[in-house]
Design a protein around this motif. Structure first.
Motif, mmCIF file in Angstrom:
data_model
loop_
_atom_site.group_PDB
_atom_site.id
_atom_site.type_symbol
_atom_site.label_atom_id
_atom_site.label_comp_id
_atom_site.label_asym_id
_atom_site.label_seq_id
_atom_site.Cartn_x
_atom_site.Cartn_y
_atom_site.Cartn_z
ATOM 1 N N ASN A 1 52.784 49.825 37.242
ATOM 2 C CA ASN A 1 52.546 48.654 36.398
ATOM 3 C C ASN A 1 51.885 47.508 37.150
ATOM 4 O O ASN A 1 51.177 46.699 36.562
ATOM 5 C CB ASN A 1 53.869 48.172 35.791
ATOM 6 N N LEU A 2 52.100 47.422 38.459
ATOM 7 C CA LEU A 2 51.558 46.326 39.261
ATOM 8 C C LEU A 2 50.383 46.857 40.075
ATOM 9 O O LEU A 2 50.472 47.065 41.275
ATOM 10 C CB LEU A 2 52.651 45.751 40.174
ATOM 11 N N LYS A 3 49.251 47.062 39.403
ATOM 12 C CA LYS A 3 48.149 47.786 40.017
ATOM 13 C C LYS A 3 47.539 47.044 41.206
ATOM 14 O O LYS A 3 47.200 47.651 42.217
ATOM 15 C CB LYS A 3 47.094 48.113 38.958
ATOM 16 N N VAL A 4 47.360 45.736 41.095
ATOM 17 C CA VAL A 4 46.788 44.991 42.209
ATOM 18 C C VAL A 4 47.718 45.042 43.407
ATOM 19 O O VAL A 4 47.306 45.292 44.544
ATOM 20 C CB VAL A 4 46.485 43.535 41.804
ATOM 21 N N GLN A 5 49.019 44.840 43.169
ATOM 22 C CA GLN A 5 49.991 44.899 44.260
ATOM 23 C C GLN A 5 50.017 46.292 44.874
ATOM 24 O O GLN A 5 50.124 46.453 46.087
ATOM 25 C CB GLN A 5 51.371 44.522 43.713
ATOM 26 N N ASN A 6 49.867 47.313 44.013
ATOM 27 C CA ASN A 6 49.841 48.690 44.489
ATOM 28 C C ASN A 6 48.697 48.912 45.470
ATOM 29 O O ASN A 6 48.840 49.631 46.457
ATOM 30 C CB ASN A 6 49.718 49.633 43.284
ATOM 31 N N MET A 7 47.558 48.250 45.237
ATOM 32 C CA MET A 7 46.425 48.410 46.144
ATOM 33 C C MET A 7 46.678 47.777 47.504
ATOM 34 O O MET A 7 46.011 48.123 48.481
ATOM 35 C CB MET A 7 45.164 47.824 45.506
ATOM 36 N N TRP A 8 47.616 46.851 47.563
ATOM 37 C CA TRP A 8 47.991 46.267 48.851
ATOM 38 C C TRP A 8 49.031 47.129 49.570
ATOM 39 O O TRP A 8 49.475 46.790 50.671
ATOM 40 C CB TRP A 8 48.532 44.846 48.653
ATOM 41 N N TRP B 1 42.697 47.082 49.425
ATOM 42 C CA TRP B 1 42.588 45.670 49.067
ATOM 43 C C TRP B 1 41.180 45.122 49.300
ATOM 44 O O TRP B 1 40.918 43.941 49.080
ATOM 45 C CB TRP B 1 43.626 44.833 49.815
ATOM 46 N N ILE B 2 40.258 45.968 49.736
ATOM 47 C CA ILE B 2 38.836 45.642 49.778
ATOM 48 C C ILE B 2 38.190 46.334 48.578
ATOM 49 O O ILE B 2 38.466 47.493 48.307
ATOM 50 C CB ILE B 2 38.188 46.107 51.089
ATOM 51 N N ARG B 3 37.330 45.642 47.866
ATOM 52 C CA ARG B 3 36.840 46.168 46.592
ATOM 53 C C ARG B 3 35.554 46.987 46.739
ATOM 54 O O ARG B 3 34.911 46.967 47.779
ATOM 55 C CB ARG B 3 36.654 45.017 45.600
ATOM 56 N N PRO B 4 35.157 47.705 45.671
ATOM 57 C CA PRO B 4 34.074 48.679 45.773
ATOM 58 C C PRO B 4 32.710 48.075 46.086
ATOM 59 O O PRO B 4 32.414 46.934 45.750
ATOM 60 C CB PRO B 4 34.053 49.331 44.380
ATOM 61 N N VAL B 5 31.876 48.889 46.718
ATOM 62 C CA VAL B 5 30.466 48.578 46.918
ATOM 63 C C VAL B 5 29.639 49.187 45.783
ATOM 64 O O VAL B 5 28.721 48.571 45.264
ATOM 65 C CB VAL B 5 29.972 49.133 48.275
ATOM 66 N N ASP B 6 29.975 50.411 45.385
ATOM 67 C CA ASP B 6 29.194 51.143 44.395
ATOM 68 C C ASP B 6 29.739 50.940 42.982
ATOM 69 O O ASP B 6 30.954 50.798 42.780
ATOM 70 C CB ASP B 6 29.218 52.644 44.691
ATOM 71 N N ASP B 7 28.832 50.956 42.010
ATOM 72 C CA ASP B 7 29.225 51.005 40.599
ATOM 73 C C ASP B 7 29.499 52.469 40.267
ATOM 74 O O ASP B 7 28.573 53.273 40.179
ATOM 75 C CB ASP B 7 28.099 50.441 39.730
ATOM 76 N N MET B 8 30.760 52.816 40.134
ATOM 77 C CA MET B 8 31.125 54.215 39.934
ATOM 78 C C MET B 8 32.026 54.319 38.699
ATOM 79 O O MET B 8 33.250 54.400 38.799
ATOM 80 C CB MET B 8 31.840 54.759 41.184
ATOM 81 N N PRO B 9 31.432 54.277 37.490
ATOM 82 C CA PRO B 9 32.251 54.323 36.273
ATOM 83 C C PRO B 9 33.030 55.630 36.180
ATOM 84 O O PRO B 9 32.514 56.704 36.500
ATOM 85 C CB PRO B 9 31.223 54.201 35.152
ATOM 86 N N ILE B 10 34.278 55.521 35.753
ATOM 87 C CA ILE B 10 35.165 56.677 35.684
ATOM 88 C C ILE B 10 35.445 57.027 34.224
ATOM 89 O O ILE B 10 35.954 56.200 33.467
ATOM 90 C CB ILE B 10 36.501 56.379 36.407
ATOM 91 N N ASP B 11 35.104 58.237 33.843
ATOM 92 C CA ASP B 11 35.432 58.752 32.507
ATOM 93 C C ASP B 11 36.731 59.545 32.622
ATOM 94 O O ASP B 11 36.739 60.682 33.084
ATOM 95 C CB ASP B 11 34.298 59.631 31.987
ATOM 96 N N ARG B 12 37.828 58.924 32.218
ATOM 97 C CA ARG B 12 39.141 59.556 32.378
ATOM 98 C C ARG B 12 39.404 60.669 31.375
ATOM 99 O O ARG B 12 40.458 61.306 31.427
ATOM 100 C CB ARG B 12 40.237 58.479 32.321
ATOM 101 N N GLU B 13 38.459 60.887 30.480
ATOM 102 C CA GLU B 13 38.564 62.000 29.533
ATOM 103 C C GLU B 13 37.717 63.193 29.962
ATOM 104 O O GLU B 13 37.707 64.221 29.270
ATOM 105 C CB GLU B 13 38.123 61.538 28.134
#
Length: 308
Positions: A269-276, A236-248
């Motif tokens: 489906n509830l991604k924000v809630q999942n992070m908590w 629930w704390i967000r990233p410091v680094d810009d780390m783009p993810i290429d899922r392909e």
């Protein structure tokens, strides 16, 4: 469903009470020789590759140093270290299962002979975390700030002799919110009382509380300092680094479910809630990969708040 890992089950060993006590007293732990020579060689080759690539594009500073943020996104070998069991057991053992790596970097620091005016570089990691999460002393007393994140440092060069740009730290200082800051150049150059260097060989690792007061020293040797750092915090704390993810990409395809959690992925489906750490209905989500891994191995512990 079984969540696979790259290490055998025996390597998911929980911390002992003595290990946890030692860490909380000192604020850090030196782990000699925990990374195998074969893995060290692979990591060293990746560090050299990335240094050369960034040198070619002009992304190094005037001292010849590289500070590459989002390092694990540049190398599958680095990404595999996110849940490398000999070090990762300290991370989940001290911070729990609802975590990811919000900040990771490769540091390459060649010798640098130019004289500089001494600078006071002692700090606690976390930037605004140190102010925003600090207790108000007039009301509560001088209570230590919360840990919030924990860091793993993998040593990739021989820094076993002083003067090789080692990290310096003050054992036990993580419980101090403030540190005397001198202004006199001679006093700055001398450094604080009780400071110790991290003398280490390739394959050693250090685990440390982000609150530990520390500073990198100058490299006046003929050895290039190379270190891989991976910081872990709560999802629930967000990233410091810009780390783009290429899922392909092949890099992404090679990650395990736990490693995908550790690069910041959310699930369901509830991604924000999942992070908590919770799912639909507000209950703990047992499908979060690291929680599922620990639960299947019988490593959750009702007596340890972050492992409940």
């Amino acid at each position: 469903m079984t969540i696979t890992s790259q290490e055998p089950a025996t390597d998911y060993a929980p911390l002992t009470d003595a290990e946890r006590k030692e860490f909380h007293e000192n604020g850090y732990k030196h782990l000699p020789g925990v990374v195998s020579p074969e893995i060290v060689a692979e990591l060293q080759a990746e560090a050299d590759r990335l240094y050369a690539a960034n040198k070619d594009t002009g992304h190094i500073d005037k001292t010849g140093s590289l500070h590459l943020l989002g390092a694990v996104s540049h190398s599958s070998a680095f990404a595999r270290m996110l849940d490398y069991s000999p070090t990762f057991r300290w991370v989940w053992g001290l911070a729990g299962w609802n975590i990811y790596s919000q900040h990771n970097h490769l540091d390459v620091n060649p010798p640098y002979e130019e004289d500089e005016t001494p600078r006071w570089e002692w700090h606690q990691d976390g930037w605004r975390q140190n102010s925003d999460a600090e207790y108000y002393a007039p009301y509560y007393g001088d209570i230590p700030r919360p840990m919030l994140s924990i860091k793993v440092a993998i040593v990739l060069s021989d820094i076993s002799e002083p003067g090789r740009g080692q990290t310096l730290c003050i054992p036990g200082s993580h419980l101090n919110n403030h540190m005397y800051r001198p202004t006199d150049p001679a006093e700055i150059a001398k450094g604080p009382e009780g400071a110790v260097p991290w003398l280490a060989k390739p394959g050693d690792a250090f685990i440390f509380d982000r609150r530990l007061w520390h500073s990198r020293s100058r490299n006046r040797s003929d050895v290039t300092r190379k270190m891989l750092f991976m910081s872990y915090t709560y999802r629930w704390i967000r990233p410091v680094d810009d780390m783009p993810i290429d899922r392909e990409s092949a890099w992404y395809a090679g990650l395990t479910p736990v490693q995908r959690q550790l690069i910041g992925e959310a699930f369901g489906n509830l991604k924000v809630q999942n992070m908590w750490g919770v799912g639909e209905g507000g209950w703990i989500d047992d499908t979060i990969p690291l929680r599922a891994e620990l639960k299947e191995r019988g490593l959750l512990d009702r007596n340890v708040p972050w492992l409940r």
